[in-house]
Design an enzyme around this catalytic site. Structure first.
Site, mmCIF file in Angstrom:
data_model
loop_
_atom_site.group_PDB
_atom_site.id
_atom_site.type_symbol
_atom_site.label_atom_id
_atom_site.label_comp_id
_atom_site.label_asym_id
_atom_site.label_seq_id
_atom_site.Cartn_x
_atom_site.Cartn_y
_atom_site.Cartn_z
ATOM 1 N N HIS A 54 -37.515 -27.877 55.276
ATOM 2 C CA HIS A 54 -38.268 -27.619 56.512
ATOM 3 C C HIS A 54 -37.657 -28.387 57.678
ATOM 4 O O HIS A 54 -38.367 -28.966 58.512
ATOM 5 C CB HIS A 54 -39.748 -27.981 56.333
ATOM 6 C CG HIS A 54 -40.468 -27.083 55.373
ATOM 7 N ND1 HIS A 54 -41.040 -25.889 55.744
ATOM 8 C CD2 HIS A 54 -40.677 -27.192 54.037
ATOM 9 C CE1 HIS A 54 -41.589 -25.316 54.684
ATOM 10 N NE2 HIS A 54 -41.377 -26.084 53.628
ATOM 11 N N ASN A 127 -47.483 -22.742 53.573
ATOM 12 C CA ASN A 127 -46.459 -21.795 54.017
ATOM 13 C C ASN A 127 -47.103 -20.501 54.488
ATOM 14 O O ASN A 127 -48.324 -20.332 54.399
ATOM 15 C CB ASN A 127 -45.482 -21.485 52.877
ATOM 16 C CG ASN A 127 -44.618 -22.663 52.488
ATOM 17 O OD1 ASN A 127 -44.278 -23.500 53.319
ATOM 18 N ND2 ASN A 127 -44.272 -22.754 51.215
#
Length: 452
Positions: A54, A127
């Site tokens: 990320h 997510n």
């Protein structure tokens, strides 16, 4: 007349502070020049250690307001009263990325939310897809390696991913999400968010319920097909970040509704799958979405580094009334996130302003999970008892409209035909196990690509 302070001409006058300390005008620079040393060392160290995953991200700030009291289900104080407001920070991100990864590349997008409650910081770290490739954190490094560039060439190598998927039948369900149009986003303002893992809510009477988190974009969902995503990646690789920033800068609030699914833990005995398996979703007919509140993002960060990039999210940032379940993936995530933050931000990462919480932090103030629950059994290393790797993948495929099915088939075939023969046969076998027609269509489309 005094000497010209800018004998070379131009608009900028000479500034003494812009010159190194030297022996005479043309002599060597002195090591004793502390100003030079500090400027250069500050420059060298100003770029911190990037997140292991990320890496590319962007953020926004706002508030969360409850619709109703959730006292029947949880002791969490910030959810006790209707209309109660809590400050929030959200970081959107691309799971496998560097700072130059196009926002519209096929990817898993992170949706991490921090609630700054009076009792401490609470994070939902999820997510934009409700499931994941694996259900045990032991395989997480392998998963990220499969999605990353080749260690030999540092170039994208789809073969690595398909070889990995051939070893990962439980990832078939995730494949039907990531390789549909959901995998190529138009805007984070128009994407859903999921906690993915199963959490636990505990009320004042001690009753426990399994919980799944859902963020619903009130502006609706929007996605791109593969061709549109490629075109936009070439035109503006930061399209989603720019879209979010510009909307907030223009005074347009970005809103999401938080809903939860609730399940009695006793249901695990009768379900055909394990409800703690993060490769599975729960039926919304059997476990309907219950609205909890609305999050309104209305502020861009003024300093991205200190307000967003230094945020140290963790699913183990809990408040009283919210606990971790025995979800294997969640259990692994619950401690490694803090180790990652120490490496990236230093041992005092909780003292950084964006991570501070009301009343300060100490180990004694941490909320642990499962207090009072009896636990017994042999120590083993084993898969779950009800893996059922393909049923929900087939259900997901059949739930798609005809055009979404067509693009899912094409997206998979456009890469799978380049994989090794053994990987092709394994993956096609998984797809056929999910739905015979699904596997046949992908195989036929692969033959078309091979003949081009």
């Amino acid at each position: 007349m005094p000497p010209d302070p800018n004998p070379g001409g131009g608009c900028a006058p000479a500034v003494p502070g812009n010159h190194s300390q030297t022996v005479g005008d043309d002599g060597p620079v002195l090591v004793q020049d502390g100003i030079l040393h500090e400027r250069l060392e500050t420059f060298v160290h100003q770029k911190g250690i990037e997140r292991a995953v990320h890496t590319k991200g962007y953020g926004a700030l706002g508030t969360f307001q409850t619709y109703q009291s959730m006292r029947e289900y949880t002791k969490a104080a910030f959810l006790q009263g209707a209309g109660r407001r809590t400050k929030v920070l959200v970081r959107f991100s691309l799971a496998v990325s560097n700072r130059g990864t196009p926002d519209t590349a096929r990817n898993v997008h992170g949706f991490a939310t921090r609630f700054y409650t009076d009792e401490g910081n609470f994070d939902i770290v999820g997510n934009h897809i409700p499931v994941f490739f694996i259900r045990d954190a032991m395989r997480f490094p392998e998963t990220i390696a499969a999605l990353s560039p080749s260690p030999q060439s540092n170039l994208a190598d789809p073969g690595r991913f398909w070889d990995y998927l051939a070893r990962t039948p439980e990832g078939t369900h995730m494949l039907t999400w990531l390789y549909s149009d959901v995998g190529t986003l138009a805007s984070v303002r128009h994407m859903r968010g999921f906690g993915i893992n199963t959490f636990v809510w505990v009320n004042a009477e001690g009753r426990r319920r399994y919980i799944k988190y859902h963020w619903i974009p009130l502006a609706g969902e929007e996605y791109l097909d593969r061709q549109q995503a490629g075109e936009l990646a070439a035109k503006d690789p930061d399209a989603a970040a720019r879209d979010l920033y510009d909307a907030l800068a223009n005074g347009e609030a970005v809103e999401y509704e938080l809903c939860v699914q609730m399940m009695d833990p006793c249901d695990a005995q009768t379900l055909p799958f394990d409800p703690l398996d993060d490769t599975k979703v729960w039926s919304e007919e059997s476990y309907p979405l219950i609205p909890v509140g609305k999050m309104t993002l209305d502020q861009n960060p003024e300093d991205y580094k200190t307000q967003v990039e230094q945020a140290a999210f963790s699913p183990a940032n809990l408040v009283e009334g919210i606990e971790l379940s025995a979800d294997k993936m969640l259990q692994g995530r619950s401690f490694i996130y803090w180790d990652a933050q120490r490496r990236r931000l230093g041992p005092d990462f909780r003292g950084i302003p964006v991570n501070r919480q009301q009343g300060g932090w100490s180990p004694q103030k941490m909320v642990t999970s499962g207090q009072g629950l009896p636990v017994a059994g042999e120590l083993v290393r084993a898969d779950i008892q009800k893996p059922d790797d393909f049923t929900q993948a087939g259900e997901r495929y059949r739930s798609l409209s005809a055009d979404w099915q067509e693009r899912l088939v094409d997206n998979i075939a456009s890469e799978l035909y380049l994989a090794s023969q053994s990987a092709q046969e394994c993956v096609l076998g998984y797809l056929s196990a999910a739905d015979a027609g699904f596997g046949e269509r992908v195989r036929a489309r692969m033959e078309e690509y091979k003949q081009k």
